[in-house]
Design an enzyme around this catalytic site. Structure first.
Site, mmCIF file in Angstrom:
data_model
loop_
_atom_site.group_PDB
_atom_site.id
_atom_site.type_symbol
_atom_site.label_atom_id
_atom_site.label_comp_id
_atom_site.label_asym_id
_atom_site.label_seq_id
_atom_site.Cartn_x
_atom_site.Cartn_y
_atom_site.Cartn_z
ATOM 1 N N PRO A 142 136.342 20.985 63.621
ATOM 2 C CA PRO A 142 137.157 21.289 64.800
ATOM 3 C C PRO A 142 138.601 20.834 64.636
ATOM 4 O O PRO A 142 139.519 21.327 65.270
ATOM 5 C CB PRO A 142 136.483 20.508 65.933
ATOM 6 C CG PRO A 142 135.173 20.079 65.426
ATOM 7 C CD PRO A 142 135.240 20.075 63.931
ATOM 8 N N ARG B 18 135.765 41.059 52.756
ATOM 9 C CA ARG B 18 136.278 42.402 53.013
ATOM 10 C C ARG B 18 137.615 42.652 52.334
ATOM 11 O O ARG B 18 138.052 43.796 52.209
ATOM 12 C CB ARG B 18 136.369 42.699 54.502
ATOM 13 C CG ARG B 18 137.366 41.856 55.252
ATOM 14 C CD ARG B 18 137.267 42.099 56.747
ATOM 15 N NE ARG B 18 137.655 43.440 57.122
ATOM 16 C CZ ARG B 18 138.915 43.843 57.264
ATOM 17 N NH1 ARG B 18 139.910 43.000 57.010
ATOM 18 N NH2 ARG B 18 139.192 45.083 57.619
ATOM 19 N N GLU C 240 128.398 14.769 63.888
ATOM 20 C CA GLU C 240 129.819 14.564 64.191
ATOM 21 C C GLU C 240 130.689 14.831 62.965
ATOM 22 O O GLU C 240 131.889 14.581 63.003
ATOM 23 C CB GLU C 240 130.048 13.124 64.668
ATOM 24 C CG GLU C 240 129.450 12.820 66.020
ATOM 25 C CD GLU C 240 129.983 13.748 67.082
ATOM 26 O OE1 GLU C 240 129.170 14.350 67.793
ATOM 27 O OE2 GLU C 240 131.210 13.907 67.171
ATOM 28 N N ASP D 86 144.899 46.523 58.871
ATOM 29 C CA ASP D 86 144.469 45.354 59.640
ATOM 30 C C ASP D 86 145.595 44.872 60.554
ATOM 31 O O ASP D 86 146.775 44.934 60.204
ATOM 32 C CB ASP D 86 144.117 44.210 58.682
ATOM 33 C CG ASP D 86 142.691 44.323 58.172
ATOM 34 O OD1 ASP D 86 141.969 45.229 58.631
ATOM 35 O OD2 ASP D 86 142.324 43.520 57.305
#
Ligand code: JEE
Length: 247
Positions: A89, A158, A116, A173
Site C-alpha cells: 500500500p 499486453r 501486514e 491506449d
C-alpha cells in the site's frame, strides 16, 4: 519474458492461465512460474508470520522463508538477476509508464505479501543483489499483494510483442503517446445500428475517417474532463484549445 511469483496463495494467480496471459504463455512469449512460500518454512506448521516488534495490529511475514524463497528462485550465484516487484500500500504508483518500463525487463520476480507485509530486512537484503520496486496499484487497501500481481502482469504482458493480435493495439491506449495521450477512451459501439431505440452516432457510419477521428477525440476530451480532469492538466495548452476545455 520470465515472471516468477512467490506467494502463500499461488492458487490466487490461477487467472494467469487464461485469456491474454494464458495465450502468451502458450505461445512461449511468457514463462510464468509460481512458488509456494510455505515450501521454505520448515517447522511443522510451515510458519511464515510472527508478531510485530514494537507491537501493533496483525502479523508480519518472517524474513527467513522469504529470503530462502527469493534465493531459490534467483540463486545469488545463478544466471541473470530478476527485477523484484513488491506490491505494498505504501509503494510508488503503478502506472502505464511503469508497465512500459517493466515490459522491457527480461525477468520479473513478484513478492506479494499477506498480513501486514514482509520484514523490512528482506527488501534491504534483496536490494543488495537486485533492483527492487515497491509498488501500489491504487489508493485503496487490499488484504494482500496477489491481486496487484494480476493487475501488473496483465498490464505488462499486453505490451509484449506478439501478445496482442493485429486487431488490438496498445497504440491507442489512453496513456500511450500520441494524439489521444493522457485521454480516457470515448464510447464504443458495434452492431446493430439501432438497439432499443438508441442509434449509433451517425458520424461512425459515415466512412469519413477525419470526422470520425475528430469526433472520437472530442468524446475522449469530454469523458476525461468529466472523470479525470487531473489528466487534462497534463495536456499542453496547444493540445486542447479553449473551446475543448469549455466543452
Ligand atoms: N499493491 C498494493 C496494495 C495493497 C497491498 C499490497 C500488498 C499487501 C500485503 C499485505 N497487505 C495488507 C495490508 C493492508 C494494509 C496495511 C497497512 N497497515 C498499516 C497499519 O495499520 C493496519 C494497516 C498493510 C498491509 C497488502 C496490501 N493494498 N492496496 C494496494 N494498492
Amino acid at each position: 519474458m520470465r515472471i516468477d511469483v512467490v506467494s502463500i496463495f499461488p492458487e490466487y494467480l490461477a487467472p494467469l492461465d487464461v485469456s491474454l496471459v494464458g495465450k502468451a504463455r502458450a505461445k512461449g512469449l511468457l514463462d510464468v512460474r509460481l512458488h509456494q512460500l510455505r515450501d521454505q518454512a520448515h517447522d511443522v506448521h510451515r510458519t511464515v508470520d510472527d508478531t510485530p516488534y514494537g507491537g501493533g495490529p496483525g502479523m508480519v511475514m518472517k524474513p527467513e522463508p522469504w529470503a530462502a524463497a527469493l534465493e531459490a528462485v534467483a540463486p545469488p550465484d545463478g544466471e541473470g538477476v530478476p527485477r523484484l516487484i513488491v506490491p505494498t500500500p505504501s509503494g510508488r504508483p503503478f502506472t502505464q509508464e511503469l508497465a512500459v518500463e517493466l515490459a522491457s525487463e527480461p525477468w520479473l520476480l513478484f513478492a506479494p505479501a499477506r498480513y501486514e507485509g514482509i520484514d523490512r530486512r528482506v527488501i534491504e537484503d534483496a536490494a543488495t543483489r537486485m533492483r527492487v520496486d515497491e509498488v501500489s496499484i491504487g489508493d485503496y487497501v487490499l488484504a494482500g499483494g496477489e491481486v496487484a500481481v494480476l493487475v501488473m502482469v496483465e498490464a505488462v504482458a499486453r505490451l509484449l510483442p506478439g501478445v496482442l493480435g493485429n486487431a488490438e493495439s496498445v497504440r491507442d491506449d489512453s496513456f500511450a503517446p500520441g494524439a489521444m495521450a493522457n485521454l480516457l477512451e470515448g464510447p464504443v459501439y458495434t452492431k446493430p445500428a439501432e438497439w432499443r431505440g438508441r442509434e449509433v452516432p451517425p458520424v461512425l457510419l459515415s466512412g469519413n475517417h477525419g470526422a470520425i477521428a475528430r469526433w472520437r477525440r472530442d468524446q475522449a476530451l469530454r469523458r476525461t474532463a468529466e472523470n479525470r480532469p487531473d489528466l487534462l492538466e497534463r495536456l499542453t495548452s496547444g493540445d486542447v484549445d479553449k473551446h475543448d476545455r469549455a466543452a
